[in-house]
Design an enzyme around this catalytic site. Structure first.
Site, mmCIF file in Angstrom:
data_model
loop_
_atom_site.group_PDB
_atom_site.id
_atom_site.type_symbol
_atom_site.label_atom_id
_atom_site.label_comp_id
_atom_site.label_asym_id
_atom_site.label_seq_id
_atom_site.Cartn_x
_atom_site.Cartn_y
_atom_site.Cartn_z
ATOM 1 N N HIS A 116 0.819 -1.209 0.237
ATOM 2 C CA HIS A 116 -0.081 0.072 -0.075
ATOM 3 C C HIS A 116 0.940 1.359 -0.180
ATOM 4 C CE1 HIS A 116 -2.968 2.879 0.670
ATOM 5 N NE2 HIS A 116 -3.918 2.010 1.480
ATOM 6 N N SER A 141 -0.154 4.077 2.673
ATOM 7 C CA SER A 141 -0.379 3.678 4.012
ATOM 8 C C SER A 141 0.331 4.405 4.827
ATOM 9 C CB SER A 141 -0.128 2.245 4.247
ATOM 10 O OG SER A 141 -0.544 1.801 5.604
ATOM 11 N N GLY A 142 -0.346 4.642 6.039
ATOM 12 C CA GLY A 142 0.376 5.644 7.361
ATOM 13 C C GLY A 142 0.902 6.705 6.738
ATOM 14 N N GLY A 201 1.600 -2.489 4.772
ATOM 15 C CA GLY A 201 0.715 -1.452 5.380
ATOM 16 C C GLY A 201 0.168 -1.609 6.403
ATOM 17 N N ASP A 243 -3.426 -1.824 9.583
ATOM 18 C CA ASP A 243 -4.308 -2.763 9.891
ATOM 19 C C ASP A 243 -5.661 -2.734 8.831
ATOM 20 O OD1 ASP A 243 -3.209 -3.115 12.141
ATOM 21 O OD2 ASP A 243 -3.948 -1.987 13.430
ATOM 22 N N GLY A 244 -6.262 -1.744 8.421
ATOM 23 C CA GLY A 244 -6.966 -1.563 7.465
ATOM 24 C C GLY A 244 -6.669 -2.343 6.152
ATOM 25 N N ASN A 269 -6.914 -6.059 6.756
ATOM 26 C CA ASN A 269 -8.320 -6.140 6.630
ATOM 27 C C ASN A 269 -9.198 -6.374 5.367
ATOM 28 O OD1 ASN A 269 -11.522 -5.350 6.303
ATOM 29 N ND2 ASN A 269 -11.125 -6.172 8.576
#
Length: 610
Positions: free
Chosen positions: A167, A170-171, A226, A228-229, A232
């Site tokens: 990702h 991400s973050g 990436g 946690d999302g 998921n």
């Protein structure tokens, strides 16, 4: 032991039963001359002892290395090994190195052992370590190379091929940079990686949903770079078409079928009470989980060859998100290098997954049940509002959660809900009585009382590794999993207005909450931790949040906080509605049910070290 030129001892092979021990002298880069021993467990070495700058060449006695230098490594901690032929071995950086000191760099045949050292200052943190051994005898080096290669081939369960999703946003938008940092570890370990850098939201989900099982089975697992999302998203793409299981159990008066009329719903439009009402009589279990029987069926179901639970196929996470709670709970630290080492070394733990079924988006909606999976947390109210509000400030990066959290806290909104959950008789939660809100509304709590000793989840956790009991999840077949619920089980009810409703699958430790939402939650015990924060004054809720932010705080020891350990629960809202937060992903739901599947997936991790 025969001597060799250049003052280096030759090869010595000792046999003890079936175990063969190899021992020789080498120069260890930056350390000096050492006696190296190879046995079934790994390699160990000692500095040669010097006496008046002379060495007894027939002796194998040595002195231990200084305590700050490692002097052994197990094969289970070696992720790569390579013979690099002729090159430099650097002189010792140790004072009084002993043996034949190297006054300058020298060229020799070399082999490299790649492994890790455990940090001496930070628990669970693994630090890359490479040991370079040199010798001028090529035949001796090749003998050792062959023996080490043979020992490395005996290491089982290590991945050979992985599908990696990165990702990039991400973050702090460092997903690609994080992967570039750890990619050499996979290359050295000779792990083939197919890397997909996502280009849009839902990209990884679509790939995992559409990929054929034949192709997916050619990989040993899937890795998410990436947060946690993002994990998921991949988890749902993996499980949605492949995990067949009944819908969560529910009380008989929980009307959830999409085809039922609105008149069958109990709508509490004028509900104002914030008190919980626990039923003294059990609510009957629903005898039919659903009209179709399974929550996830795809058109090519007969071709499904990858099912769950699955011991071989594992998931991995390399942290690059804003919170990274799953990584912290499964490896003990938020470090990409440590996570990459867990993956290439083939570590494995079983991991609980929550199945969340939305029956209605709103009170008037009529749609088919919608299934989602959560690996860490499902939250409503405050936790859902924060995520929803933060979506407006993505340009702020991780700081958006602090800003959105402050705005939501100041609004101090509560929501009406009717929550049912299965009673767990064997477990006593909130065993220590704590005085909470008094009738006068004033605070008389003092400092929250000290908790009893808690059994925290860790490496080789006895709670997570024990056999699945009949009262919990049982595996009926490789493609069907459900619960065997005791006949005398009963549903309890909590109904009123809540600031937040949360269901933690794991402890959810993170940098903002060092102990997590529930410090003693486990990775694979087959339970959800239902946390209900009833309506209370803003100052009291702030106290709860500050306890969450403290290490060894007591966020659950308040009268306005309910904590229930349960395998399943149902939820129905009334009045104004919030939104659900599933591992950082939003889900609008007026009515839903949830259950946990014990050890549904396997992760490339070993648990926090203690």
């Amino acid at each position: 032991m025969d001597g060799t030129k250049d003052g280096l001892l030759g090869n010595e092979s000792l046999s003890s039963g079936e175990e063969s021990v190899l021992r020789s002298n080498f120069f260890l880069d930056h350390i000096g001359e050492v006696v190296v021993t190879l046995d079934s467990d790994g390699l160990s070495w000692k500095l040669l002892e010097a006496t008046n700058n002379k060495m007894d060449r027939s002796s194998c006695w040595g002195t231990e290395l200084d305590s700050k230098f490692e002097n052994a490594i197990k094969f289970s901690d070696v992720y790569a090994f390579e013979f690099v032929n002729w090159g430099l071995i650097h002189e010792s950086i140790l004072p009084n190195a002993g043996g034949y000191p190297m006054s300058c760099d020298s060229e020799m045949y070399r082999f490299l052992v790649h492994g890790f050292q455990r940090s001496r200052t930070q628990c669970s943190l693994w630090i890359l370590a490479t040991y370079t051994f040199g010798h001028k005898d090529l035949q001796l080096c090749q003998t050792w190379v062959n023996r080490i290669n043979a020992s490395m081939e005996m290491q089982v369960d290590r991945p050979k091929s992985l599908l990696v999703f990165v990702h990039p946003l991400s973050g702090k938008r460092n997903g690609c940079r994080t992967w570039e940092t750890v990619a050499p570890i996979f290359s050295r370990a000779k792990v083939k990686t197919k890397v997909i850098v996502t280009e849009r939201a839902g990209h990884a989900f679509d790939v995992m949903l559409s990929i054929k099982d034949e192709e997916l089975k050619s990989y040993d697992g899937v890795v998410a770079v990436g947060g946690d999302g993002f994990f998921n998203e991949i988890l749902n793409g993996l499980l949605s078409p492949r995990h067949k299981a009944p819908y969560p159990p529910a009380p008989t008066d929980f009307v959830h079928m999409a085809g039922n009329s609105e008149s069958n719903l109990v709508h509490h439009s004028n509900e104002t009470t914030s008190e919980s009402s626990h039923q003294n009589e059990p609510l009957l279990l629903s005898s039919e989980p659903s009209s179709s029987g399974f929550s996830n069926i795809r058109s090519d179901d007969q071709d499904t060859i990858l099912s769950f639970p699955n011991e071989r196929f594992r998931l991995g996470i390399i942290p690059a998100g804003s919170t990274d709670a799953i990584v912290i709970c499964t490896t003990g630290t938020r470090d990409p290098i440590t996570s990459a080492l867990h993956i290439v070394l083939g570590k494995r733990i079983r991991f609980d997954i929550a199945q969340v079924v939305r029956w209605k988006t709103s009170i008037l909606s009529k749609e088919a049940p919608y299934v989602r999976y959560a690996a860490s947390f499902a939250g409503y109210g405050f936790y859902g509002d924060v995520i929803k509000e933060s979506e407006n400030y993505r340009w702020m990066g991780p700081k958006r959660y602090d800003y959105a959290g402050t705005k939501v806290f100041l609004k101090h909104r509560s929501y009406g809900a009717d929550i049912r959950f299965l009673e767990v008789k064997a477990e006593k939660v909130n065993a220590i009585p704590v005085k909470g809100l008094q009738g006068s509304g004033t605070r008389s709590l003092g400092v929250p009382q000290k908790r009893p000793e808690r059994l925290l989840c860790h490496v080789n956790c006895s709670v997570c590794t024990e056999s699945v009991k009949p009262t919990q999840m049982t595996t009926k077949s490789p493609t069907e999993t459900d619960y065997t619920i005791p006949k005398d089980s009963r549903w309890l009810q909590s109904k009123g207005r809540f600031l937040s409703v949360g269901a933690a699958v794991i402890s959810c430790r993170n940098e903002r909450a060092p102990n997590g939402l529930v410090a003693d939650a486990h990775l694979a015990d087959g339970f959800l931790h239902l946390i209900l924060i009833k309506e209370c004054p803003r100052t009291f809720y702030l106290w709860h949040l500050t306890q969450l932010a403290r290490k060894d705080g007591s966020p659950l020891n308040f009268k306005f906080v309910e904590h229930h350990k349960t395998p399943a629960f149902t939820f129905m809202s009334f009045g104004d509605e919030s939104v659900w937060n599933l591992d950082g992903e939003l889900l609008q739901a007026h009515q839903l049910s949830a259950q946990v599947f014990r050890g549904l997936v396997s992760l490339f991790a070993s648990g926090p070290e203690v």
